[in-house]
Write an enzyme that holds these catalytic residues in place. Structure first.
Site, PDB file in Angstrom:
ATOM      1  N   HIS A  84      -9.175  11.633  -0.645  1.00  0.00           N
ATOM      2  CA  HIS A  84     -10.119  10.657  -0.086  1.00  0.00           C
ATOM      3  C   HIS A  84     -10.357  10.794   1.427  1.00  0.00           C
ATOM      4  CE1 HIS A  84     -12.228   6.758   0.241  1.00  0.00           C
ATOM      5  NE2 HIS A  84     -12.355   6.830  -1.086  1.00  0.00           N
TER       6      HIS A  84
ATOM      7  N   ASP B 249     -15.187   3.523  -8.245  1.00  0.00           N
ATOM      8  CA  ASP B 249     -14.508   4.560  -7.477  1.00  0.00           C
ATOM      9  C   ASP B 249     -12.992   4.389  -7.507  1.00  0.00           C
ATOM     10  OD1 ASP B 249     -16.980   5.502  -6.708  1.00  0.00           O
ATOM     11  OD2 ASP B 249     -16.592   5.384  -4.560  1.00  0.00           O
ATOM     12  N   ASP B 250     -12.313   5.467  -7.133  1.00  0.00           N
ATOM     13  CA  ASP B 250     -10.892   5.480  -6.759  1.00  0.00           C
ATOM     14  C   ASP B 250      -9.920   5.372  -7.923  1.00  0.00           C
ATOM     15  OD1 ASP B 250     -11.830   5.684  -4.204  1.00  0.00           O
ATOM     16  OD2 ASP B 250     -11.364   3.630  -3.624  1.00  0.00           O
TER      17      ASP B 250
ATOM     18  N   HIS C 190     -15.262  -0.646  -7.211  1.00  0.00           N
ATOM     19  CA  HIS C 190     -14.005   0.097  -7.245  1.00  0.00           C
ATOM     20  C   HIS C 190     -13.061  -0.455  -8.312  1.00  0.00           C
ATOM     21  CE1 HIS C 190     -15.590   0.804  -3.193  1.00  0.00           C
ATOM     22  NE2 HIS C 190     -14.844   1.901  -3.151  1.00  0.00           N
TER      23      HIS C 190
END
Length: 459
Positions: free
Chosen positions: A224, A160-161, A329
């Site tokens: 987010h 993620d991210d 992540h």
């Protein structure tokens, strides 16, 4: 905090056929039919991006250009995007709001955290994952969320991210293309990447590197937020600008998204689904985001190590009932270090693949020229071609999740040209190979095992 849930999926890839004369309202499985996003700008294929899935040696150079997209065309990075922009209004007008449940917008407390105090978990009228870990929508026209790999031994690798942008200090060595190079150099490993739109517009070259390496790109919103706290228009804006950024940077329109913190309910699912996006969650969490690092927390890395050790030990015992999608992540230096530490060990115990490959999803984008390997194919087995790709063989079921593409999509025969196509992703029962002249793309594999396993996983 990232919450934990256990769930299942019903997902299929399928035959792309010529358009029906009328727009379908539901599929044979009862799931709402959706269309490829015609409201996105037609950027064409950007320079420096492959025409399809890579088959040759990957680029592992250690530097990338830091040139941004045209930031004047986007909201301020990491700020809540406006809901009054003309492009957002166009999407709002394209959505069938009668198919969006009227779930209440979730309130937050004085600390900015989701307030669950007044939610009746015993009823869970809107399948709110943050409260009950529900993954089977109460709205029958929505597909279940994806959160596990159906086959034991599979590890659906995902981060993620991203893309992890340089920030101008000594942690920049961990920014992209560090992780992508590490994956390439360790078994040509593929992963599913859930991208923040703000990171894509400020570092589009990293997104190009990722897609050229054969990773699958998905949406993880613009800024987010907890999505159930957003109005309908805010949900649209968070998804839209990220879809747009990914398409402008890489030329693809993705079909997958992950809600930040896993925070999703049927209202948010319905909006995302009508924007062409399947909701993807996870069944295990590393909590790596909370380790000390740039922007991180205070969780001891040894605690995260313990999670990986336990998962590997469980696999060695053979007690897993299904494969896993474990939340990781590319958020900062700490999470990338942890990813690199454990990937080789995971590869020794699991069949590590992207989420899409563990599901047999071979076409994760609305553009038909990107064809990824099936579950049983080596990641280098798919060959980009400008000729017709043969069927993989007859199917034995009828599964239709109702994807109907109607926007202009690049043809497989040209990286720079586009053709307007309407397609229906459905798996038809047949005793013969598909040979219809109406086919415009590849006949994919349906995820037959998923339907059999679904009942035992759904909450």
């Amino acid at each position: 905090m990232h919450l934990l849930g256990v769930s299942a999926l019903v997902l299929a890839t399928a035959t792309f056929a010529s358009a029906a004369t009328t727009k379908p309202t539901s599929t044979s499985s009862g799931v709402l039919a959706v269309e490829s996003p015609a409201w996105l700008p037609d950027f064409g294929v950007p320079s420096g991006v492959n025409a399809g899935y890579p088959t040759g040696a990957l680029n592992t150079s250690k530097t990338l250009s830091h040139k941004t997209l045209d930031l004047s065309a986007y909201p301020e990075p990491w700020e809540a995007p406006s809901t009054t922009h003309a492009e957002i209004k166009a999407v709002m007008n394209a959505i069938d709001w009668t198919k969006v449940p009227k779930a209440p917008i979730v309130k937050t407390n004085s600390n900015g955290e989701i307030d669950m105090t007044k939610y009746d978990e015993s009823k869970d009228a809107y399948c709110w994952w943050s409260s009950t870990n529900c993954v089977k929508p109460k709205s029958s026209y929505l597909p279940p969320d994806v959160s596990v790999c159906p086959n034991s031994g599979d590890w659906g690798l995902n981060y993620d991210d991203g893309p992890f942008n340089p920030i101008g200090d000594d942690t920049d060595k961990w920014a992209e293309p560090e992780l992508y190079n590490f994956l390439a150099e360790n078994g040509n490993q593929k992963a599913t990447l859930f991208y923040i739109g703000s990171n894509v517009v400020t570092f589009p070259e990293a997104a190009k590197r990722a897609i050229n390496d054969g990773h699958v790109l998905c949406v993880h919103t613009w800024s987010h937020p907890s999505m159930t706290t957003q109005t309908n228009a805010q949900v649209v804006a968070e998804l839209y600008w990220t879809l747009r950024a990914i398409k402008e940077a890489t030329g693809v329109t993705t079909k997958c998204w992950r809600p930040p913190f896993g925070d999703v309910d049927d209202r948010v699912r319905a909006i995302a689904w009508q924007m062409g996006l399947q909701t993807m969650l996870w069944d295990q969490d590393t909590n790596d985001w909370d380790m000390p690092g740039d922007g991180g927390g205070k969780l001891a890395p040894s605690k995260v190590d313990g999670y990986f050790e336990d998962w590997i030990e469980t696999r060695k015992k053979g007690t897993d009932k299904h494969g896993h999608i474990v939340l990781q992540h590319e958020l900062n230096n700490a999470t990338v270090k942890m990813a690199e530490k454990w990937l080789p060990k995971l590869q020794e115990s699991f069949n590590v693949v992207s989420i899409q490959q563990c599901l047999n999803v071979t076409q994760p984008y609305w553009e038909t020229n990107w064809v990824y390997p099936t579950k049983n194919e080596n990641v280098t087995a798919i060959t980009n071609t400008t000729t017709a790709i043969p069927s993989v063989g007859p199917s034995t079921t009828d599964i239709n999740l109702g994807y109907t593409a109607t926007s202009s999509i690049p043809s497989a025969s040209s990286a720079s040209s586009a053709k307007s196509t309407t397609t229906d992703l459905s798996v038809k029962s047949s005793n013969t190979d598909e040979s219809s002249a109406s086919l415009v793309a590849v006949h994919g594999l349906s995820l037959l095992a998923a339907t059999a396993l679904c009942a035992s996983y759904l909450l």
